[in-house]
Design a protein around this motif. Structure first.
Motif, PDB file in Angstrom:
ATOM      1  N   GLY A   1       1.355  -6.513  -0.252  1.00 19.35           N
ATOM      2  CA  GLY A   1       1.004  -5.189  -0.332  1.00 19.35           C
ATOM      3  C   GLY A   1       0.764  -4.819  -1.741  1.00 19.35           C
ATOM      4  N   LEU A   2       1.788  -4.911  -2.681  1.00 16.14           N
ATOM      5  CA  LEU A   2       1.410  -4.548  -3.872  1.00 16.14           C
ATOM      6  C   LEU A   2       0.405  -5.308  -4.829  1.00 16.14           C
ATOM      7  N   ARG A   3       0.064  -6.535  -4.295  1.00 17.70           N
ATOM      8  CA  ARG A   3      -1.058  -7.292  -4.836  1.00 17.70           C
ATOM      9  C   ARG A   3      -2.253  -6.658  -4.526  1.00 17.70           C
ATOM     10  N   ILE A   4      -2.328  -6.170  -3.360  1.00 19.21           N
ATOM     11  CA  ILE A   4      -3.555  -5.510  -2.725  1.00 19.21           C
ATOM     12  C   ILE A   4      -3.598  -3.877  -3.496  1.00 19.21           C
ATOM     13  N   VAL A   5      -2.640  -3.347  -3.786  1.00 27.38           N
ATOM     14  CA  VAL A   5      -2.445  -2.032  -4.377  1.00 27.38           C
ATOM     15  C   VAL A   5      -3.086  -2.456  -5.748  1.00 27.38           C
ATOM     16  N   ARG A   6      -2.556  -3.413  -6.351  1.00 25.16           N
ATOM     17  CA  ARG A   6      -3.081  -3.684  -7.831  1.00 25.16           C
ATOM     18  C   ARG A   6      -4.309  -4.157  -7.857  1.00 25.16           C
ATOM     19  N   SER A   7      -4.888  -4.807  -7.110  1.00 23.55           N
ATOM     20  CA  SER A   7      -6.434  -5.038  -7.110  1.00 23.55           C
ATOM     21  C   SER A   7      -7.214  -3.877  -6.831  1.00 23.55           C
ATOM     22  N   LEU A   8      -6.764  -2.811  -6.120  1.00 25.94           N
ATOM     23  CA  LEU A   8      -7.566  -1.833  -5.943  1.00 25.94           C
ATOM     24  C   LEU A   8      -7.440  -0.551  -6.880  1.00 25.94           C
ATOM     25  N   ALA A   9      -6.299  -0.285  -7.334  1.00 27.03           N
ATOM     26  CA  ALA A   9      -5.981   0.698  -8.104  1.00 27.03           C
ATOM     27  C   ALA A   9      -6.535   0.511  -9.460  1.00 27.03           C
TER      28      ALA A   9
ATOM     29  N   HIS B   1      17.498  10.036  -7.151  1.00 27.58           N
ATOM     30  CA  HIS B   1      17.894   9.933  -5.937  1.00 27.58           C
ATOM     31  C   HIS B   1      16.766   9.111  -4.951  1.00 27.58           C
ATOM     32  N   GLY B   2      16.047   8.312  -5.675  1.00 26.38           N
ATOM     33  CA  GLY B   2      15.127   7.522  -4.937  1.00 26.38           C
ATOM     34  C   GLY B   2      14.037   6.915  -6.035  1.00 26.38           C
ATOM     35  N   ARG B   3      12.984   6.590  -5.359  1.00 25.19           N
ATOM     36  CA  ARG B   3      11.957   5.934  -6.289  1.00 25.19           C
ATOM     37  C   ARG B   3      10.421   6.432  -5.721  1.00 25.19           C
ATOM     38  N   THR B   4       9.579   6.414  -6.818  1.00 22.67           N
ATOM     39  CA  THR B   4       8.223   6.906  -6.262  1.00 22.67           C
ATOM     40  C   THR B   4       7.270   5.683  -7.021  1.00 22.67           C
ATOM     41  N   VAL B   5       6.278   5.504  -6.119  1.00 24.45           N
ATOM     42  CA  VAL B   5       5.281   4.583  -6.477  1.00 24.45           C
ATOM     43  C   VAL B   5       3.989   5.096  -6.451  1.00 24.45           C
ATOM     44  N   TRP B   6       3.241   4.929  -7.216  1.00 22.96           N
ATOM     45  CA  TRP B   6       2.080   5.681  -7.478  1.00 22.96           C
ATOM     46  C   TRP B   6       0.901   4.932  -7.908  1.00 22.96           C
ATOM     47  N   ALA B   7      -0.388   5.402  -7.568  1.00 22.75           N
ATOM     48  CA  ALA B   7      -1.381   4.458  -7.878  1.00 22.75           C
ATOM     49  C   ALA B   7      -2.856   5.631  -8.127  1.00 22.75           C
ATOM     50  N   SER B   8      -3.542   5.275  -9.100  1.00 23.86           N
ATOM     51  CA  SER B   8      -4.753   5.969  -9.340  1.00 23.86           C
ATOM     52  C   SER B   8      -6.132   5.122  -9.018  1.00 23.86           C
ATOM     53  N   LEU B   9      -6.976   5.986  -8.177  1.00 25.65           N
ATOM     54  CA  LEU B   9      -8.231   5.383  -7.526  1.00 25.65           C
ATOM     55  C   LEU B   9      -9.413   6.002  -7.939  1.00 25.65           C
ATOM     56  N   GLY B  10     -10.370   5.461  -8.461  1.00 24.94           N
ATOM     57  CA  GLY B  10     -11.681   5.766  -8.660  1.00 24.94           C
ATOM     58  C   GLY B  10     -11.567   6.054 -10.315  1.00 24.94           C
ATOM     59  N   GLY B  11     -10.562   5.686 -10.868  1.00 28.72           N
ATOM     60  CA  GLY B  11     -10.544   5.934 -12.404  1.00 28.72           C
ATOM     61  C   GLY B  11      -9.257   6.159 -13.163  1.00 28.72           C
TER      62      GLY B  11
ATOM     63  N   ILE C   1     -12.285   6.865  -1.170  1.00 25.80           N
ATOM     64  CA  ILE C   1     -11.550   7.117   0.100  1.00 25.80           C
ATOM     65  C   ILE C   1     -11.033   5.854   0.713  1.00 25.80           C
ATOM     66  N   ASP C   2     -11.808   4.636   0.910  1.00 28.77           N
ATOM     67  CA  ASP C   2     -11.689   3.714   1.386  1.00 28.77           C
ATOM     68  C   ASP C   2     -10.577   2.822   0.765  1.00 28.77           C
ATOM     69  N   GLU C   3     -10.486   2.916  -0.566  1.00 28.63           N
ATOM     70  CA  GLU C   3      -9.496   2.195  -1.390  1.00 28.63           C
ATOM     71  C   GLU C   3      -8.240   3.314  -1.285  1.00 28.63           C
ATOM     72  N   ALA C   4      -8.310   4.498  -1.273  1.00 28.46           N
ATOM     73  CA  ALA C   4      -7.119   5.239  -1.021  1.00 28.46           C
ATOM     74  C   ALA C   4      -6.362   5.059   0.293  1.00 28.46           C
ATOM     75  N   GLU C   5      -7.227   5.065   1.319  1.00 25.11           N
ATOM     76  CA  GLU C   5      -6.522   4.697   2.637  1.00 25.11           C
ATOM     77  C   GLU C   5      -5.868   3.327   2.759  1.00 25.11           C
ATOM     78  N   ILE C   6      -6.352   2.248   2.038  1.00 25.59           N
ATOM     79  CA  ILE C   6      -5.694   1.033   1.974  1.00 25.59           C
ATOM     80  C   ILE C   6      -4.315   1.226   1.291  1.00 25.59           C
ATOM     81  N   VAL C   7      -4.425   1.605   0.154  1.00 22.06           N
ATOM     82  CA  VAL C   7      -3.343   2.012  -0.799  1.00 22.06           C
ATOM     83  C   VAL C   7      -2.324   2.683  -0.352  1.00 22.06           C
ATOM     84  N   VAL C   8      -2.633   4.055   0.327  1.00 23.94           N
ATOM     85  CA  VAL C   8      -1.508   4.692   0.818  1.00 23.94           C
ATOM     86  C   VAL C   8      -0.749   4.036   2.109  1.00 23.94           C
TER      87      VAL C   8
END
Length: 144
Positions: free
Chosen positions: A109-117, A127-137, A45-52
């Motif tokens: 920001g993305l260095r933080i995402v990379r380190s947690l995800a 019509h856009g872009r999606t950035v995604w991350a998987s946390l916990g596995g 949850i903590d990691e997801a909160e930071i990443v989102v």
């Protein structure tokens, strides 16, 4: 926040929120409340909160909104793995972690995402872009 009906636990959640600086704290609160209700481990949850927070802040700072003036945040939980996606109207450059710079006022920001995800990636859409991350596995998709 938004007029999103409550979904049963175990289901995916999608929230469209107005593209504005206030979006990150608002979506962070909704995500955390949902993950707590699903009994996701507190570290995830903590990691997801930071990443989102980072992904939404990046969408606001570096991209434009979707055609309806919003950004879309989607998450799902399976076996305590949280996948979160943030979709926007795209921007002039592809999202990638900035090189480390000790005195830079931003760019972490993305260095933080990379380190947690466990994994993360970018999907360019018509019509856009999606950035995604998987946390916990691991995710069921492949990262970049």
């Amino acid at each position: 926040m938004t007029n999103v009906p409550a979904t049963p636990l175990g289901e995916k959640r999608t929230v469209r929120i107005q593209w504005a600086p206030s979006a990150a704290p608002r979506i962070r609160k909704e995500l955390v409340e949902d993950l707590v209700a699903r009994q996701v481990p507190s570290l995830v949850i903590d990691e997801a909160e930071i990443v989102v927070s980072e992904l939404v802040a990046n969408a606001i700072r570096h991209a434009k909104p979707l055609s309806d003036g919003a950004i879309r945040v989607h998450w799902k939980v399976k076996n305590n793995v949280v996948e979160v996606e943030v979709s926007d109207g795209g921007g002039p450059t592809a999202p990638r972690p900035a090189p480390p710079a000790m005195w830079a006022p931003g760019g972490r920001g993305l260095r933080i995402v990379r380190s947690l995800a466990h994994e993360w990636g970018v999907i360019d859409e018509p019509h856009g872009r999606t950035v995604w991350a998987s946390l916990g596995g691991p995710s069921r998709r492949r990262s970049h």
